[in-house]
Design a protein around this motif. Structure first.
Motif, short mmCIF file in Angstrom:
data_model
loop_
_atom_site.label_atom_id
_atom_site.label_comp_id
_atom_site.label_asym_id
_atom_site.label_seq_id
_atom_site.Cartn_x
_atom_site.Cartn_y
_atom_site.Cartn_z
N VAL A 1 0.83 -1.19 0.00
CA VAL A 1 0.00 0.00 0.00
C VAL A 1 0.88 1.25 0.00
CG1 VAL A 1 -1.87 -1.16 1.20
CG2 VAL A 1 -0.11 0.01 2.52
N THR A 2 0.26 2.34 -0.41
CA THR A 2 0.97 3.62 -0.48
C THR A 2 0.36 4.59 0.53
OG1 THR A 2 1.40 3.31 -2.83
CG2 THR A 2 1.61 5.55 -1.98
N SER A 3 1.24 5.25 1.31
CA SER A 3 0.77 6.28 2.23
C SER A 3 0.46 7.53 1.42
CB SER A 3 1.84 6.57 3.28
OG SER A 3 1.41 7.62 4.14
N THR A 4 -0.80 7.94 1.41
CA THR A 4 -1.23 9.07 0.58
C THR A 4 -1.36 10.37 1.36
OG1 THR A 4 -3.52 8.39 0.96
CG2 THR A 4 -2.45 7.58 -1.04
N ASN A 5 -1.41 10.28 2.69
CA ASN A 5 -1.64 11.47 3.50
C ASN A 5 -1.23 11.17 4.94
OD1 ASN A 5 -2.45 14.04 4.19
ND2 ASN A 5 -4.51 13.84 3.33
N ALA A 6 -0.93 12.20 5.71
CA ALA A 6 -0.53 12.01 7.10
C ALA A 6 -0.67 13.32 7.85
CB ALA A 6 0.90 11.50 7.20
N GLY A 7 -0.71 13.23 9.17
CA GLY A 7 -0.81 14.46 9.94
C GLY A 7 -0.73 14.24 11.42
N ILE A 8 -0.68 15.35 12.15
CA ILE A 8 -0.79 15.39 13.60
C ILE A 8 -2.05 16.18 13.91
CG2 ILE A 8 0.25 16.14 15.77
CD1 ILE A 8 1.89 13.99 14.44
N PHE A 9 -2.99 15.56 14.61
CA PHE A 9 -4.23 16.29 14.92
C PHE A 9 -4.14 16.89 16.32
CE2 PHE A 9 -8.60 16.64 16.54
CZ PHE A 9 -9.07 17.54 15.59
N ASP A 10 -4.24 18.22 16.38
CA ASP A 10 -4.15 18.96 17.64
C ASP A 10 -5.56 19.29 18.12
OD1 ASP A 10 -3.66 20.57 19.79
OD2 ASP A 10 -2.40 22.02 18.71
N PHE A 11 -6.09 18.45 18.99
CA PHE A 11 -7.45 18.61 19.50
C PHE A 11 -7.60 19.84 20.38
CE2 PHE A 11 -5.12 14.97 21.20
CZ PHE A 11 -4.72 15.46 22.44
N PHE A 12 -6.47 20.34 20.96
CA PHE A 12 -6.54 21.50 21.84
C PHE A 12 -6.84 22.80 21.09
CE2 PHE A 12 -3.81 19.03 25.01
CZ PHE A 12 -4.89 18.79 25.85
N LYS A 13 -6.84 22.75 19.78
CA LYS A 13 -7.25 23.92 19.00
C LYS A 13 -8.77 24.07 19.01
CE LYS A 13 -3.37 24.20 15.77
NZ LYS A 13 -2.96 24.17 14.34
N TYR A 14 -9.46 23.01 19.47
CA TYR A 14 -10.92 22.99 19.39
C TYR A 14 -11.60 22.79 20.74
CZ TYR A 14 -9.21 22.11 14.70
OH TYR A 14 -8.52 22.20 13.53
N VAL A 15 -10.97 22.06 21.64
CA VAL A 15 -11.56 21.79 22.96
C VAL A 15 -10.51 21.98 24.05
CG1 VAL A 15 -13.31 20.20 22.07
CG2 VAL A 15 -11.07 19.30 22.73
N PHE A 16 -10.99 22.21 25.27
CA PHE A 16 -10.11 22.47 26.42
C PHE A 16 -9.11 23.58 26.08
CE2 PHE A 16 -11.50 18.12 27.41
CZ PHE A 16 -11.87 18.28 28.74
N ASP A 17 -9.62 24.59 25.38
CA ASP A 17 -8.76 25.70 24.97
C ASP A 17 -9.01 26.98 25.77
OD1 ASP A 17 -11.29 25.84 23.88
OD2 ASP A 17 -10.63 26.78 22.00
N ASP A 18 -10.00 26.93 26.68
CA ASP A 18 -10.36 28.12 27.46
C ASP A 18 -10.68 27.73 28.90
OD1 ASP A 18 -11.25 30.48 28.49
OD2 ASP A 18 -12.90 30.76 27.07
#
Length: 343
Positions: A274-291
């Motif tokens: 298989v080929t890796s077509t995409n990747a990332g780091i998801f930063d949930f703190f940009k959306y929740v537990f931010d305040d």
């Protein structure tokens, strides 16, 4: 996802806060992570800090819904730092719904094991368990030699998605000191990668691999690697494991500050598959537990000063690393049939 329980949260302010957080988180996941597809696998690794622990009074309902929401975006997730108490994990599985399943190890009682488990959470409508499951033990050079073992025993499980087979080995490598190249950390990664490279034929067909039904051996989890230039990272690559190009291109790390490369997904080197077509780091703190103001006056609410640390015991001090793979090999299979001479 099973959102029914939100109805029974009597505290209106808390219920509305969770719903608002879920909506922001869902929008964030939609914008940062590809949509699920029958033709691809969304594979993630996530160290969920002391998952099942009771520090700061344990996790709030907010955190449980948000963790489940994050998981639901992927097909298969390797989870580290699951504690002895399985209630939190069971609650997450209930929130995810009946189509989800989990496989986990027993508790590690080894020195530096921290009473942890390792787990795989997967969507059964997409991913099937092949039956392979086991904890890896390092072999000695002789029958009488006592071998120093990895503190948190690596966990291997086999899964199939579409045409592709994935034999995943998840780890939580020893941290030790704050030095980038702690000797024990380097030794653990080197010993494990070396063992898996030597045993690769036990997990995949290394002699005559088939393009249309690729098999893979994958090391993933929390390696506590500080930098891609450290000996810890080198211990992976020198033993024939390679990090997909899409992951290598990520400029930021997977800790909250995104300046460390603790988490990794590495494949045993193969020419087909298989080929890796995409990747990332998801930063949930940009959306929740931010305040911190959102939690003011609530049960076990932190002070503004303590909030940055407190929220890592709600979500985690590790962000989610993910990668997407194409797993549809239909065209390759049909091509092979066209060339088949019937023998």
């Amino acid at each position: 996802m099973n959102y029914t329980g939100l109805r029974w949260i009597k505290d209106t302010k808390q219920r509305q806060r969770i719903i608002a957080g879920l909506r922001k988180l869902r929008a964030g996941l939609k914008s940062k992570v590809p949509a699920k597809s029958d033709h691809s696998l969304l594979l993630a690794t996530w160290n969920i800090r002391e998952f099942g622990g009771a520090k700061y009074g344990g996790r709030t309902p907010d955190a449980m819904y948000y963790i489940a929401e994050c998981m639901s975006r992927f097909d298969l997730i390797a989870v580290q730092e699951v504690r002895a108490d399985l209630k939190a994990l069971r609650d997450i599985m209930r929130l995810l719904g009946r189509q989800w399943n989990v496989i986990f190890t027993d508790v590690s009682y080894a020195d530096s094991g921290n009473g942890e488990r390792l787990a795989f959470v997967y969507n059964t409508t997409k991913v099937s368990f092949t039956g392979l499951a086991g904890e890896l033990v390092l072999p000695g050079k002789s029958a009488t030699e006592i071998m120093s073992q990895i503190s948190r025993t690596p966990f291997v499980c086999g899964f199939q998605v579409g045409w592709a087979k994935f034999n995943l080995c998840t780890v939580h490598i020893y941290y030790g000191t704050s030095k980038a190249e702690d000797p024990k950390r380097v030794d653990e990664i080197n010993a494990l990668a070396k063992l898996l490279a030597a045993k690769a034929k036990d997990y995949i067909n290394t002699k005559t691999p088939v393009d249309y039904s690729p098999e893979h051996l994958v090391l993933l989890g929390d390696f506590n690697i500080f930098s891609r230039t450290d000996k810890t990272y080198e211990a992976l690559t020198k033993n024939k494991f390679v990090v997909p190009a899409a992951l290598q291109k990520l400029p930021a790390g997977s800790n909250v500050a995104q300046d460390k490369f603790y988490d990794q997904i590495a494949f045993f080197k193969q020419k087909v598959g298989v080929t890796s077509t995409n990747a990332g780091i998801f930063d949930f703190f940009k959306y929740v537990f931010d305040d911190p103001k959102e939690f003011k006056g609530g049960k076990s609410a932190p002070t503004t000063k303590a909030f940055p640390q407190w929220r890592t015991y709600q979500m985690s001090d590790h962000l989610i690393m993910w990668t997407e793979f194409s797993v549809d090999q239909t065209d390759t299979y049909l091509k092979s049939l066209a060339a088949w001479d019937g023998k």
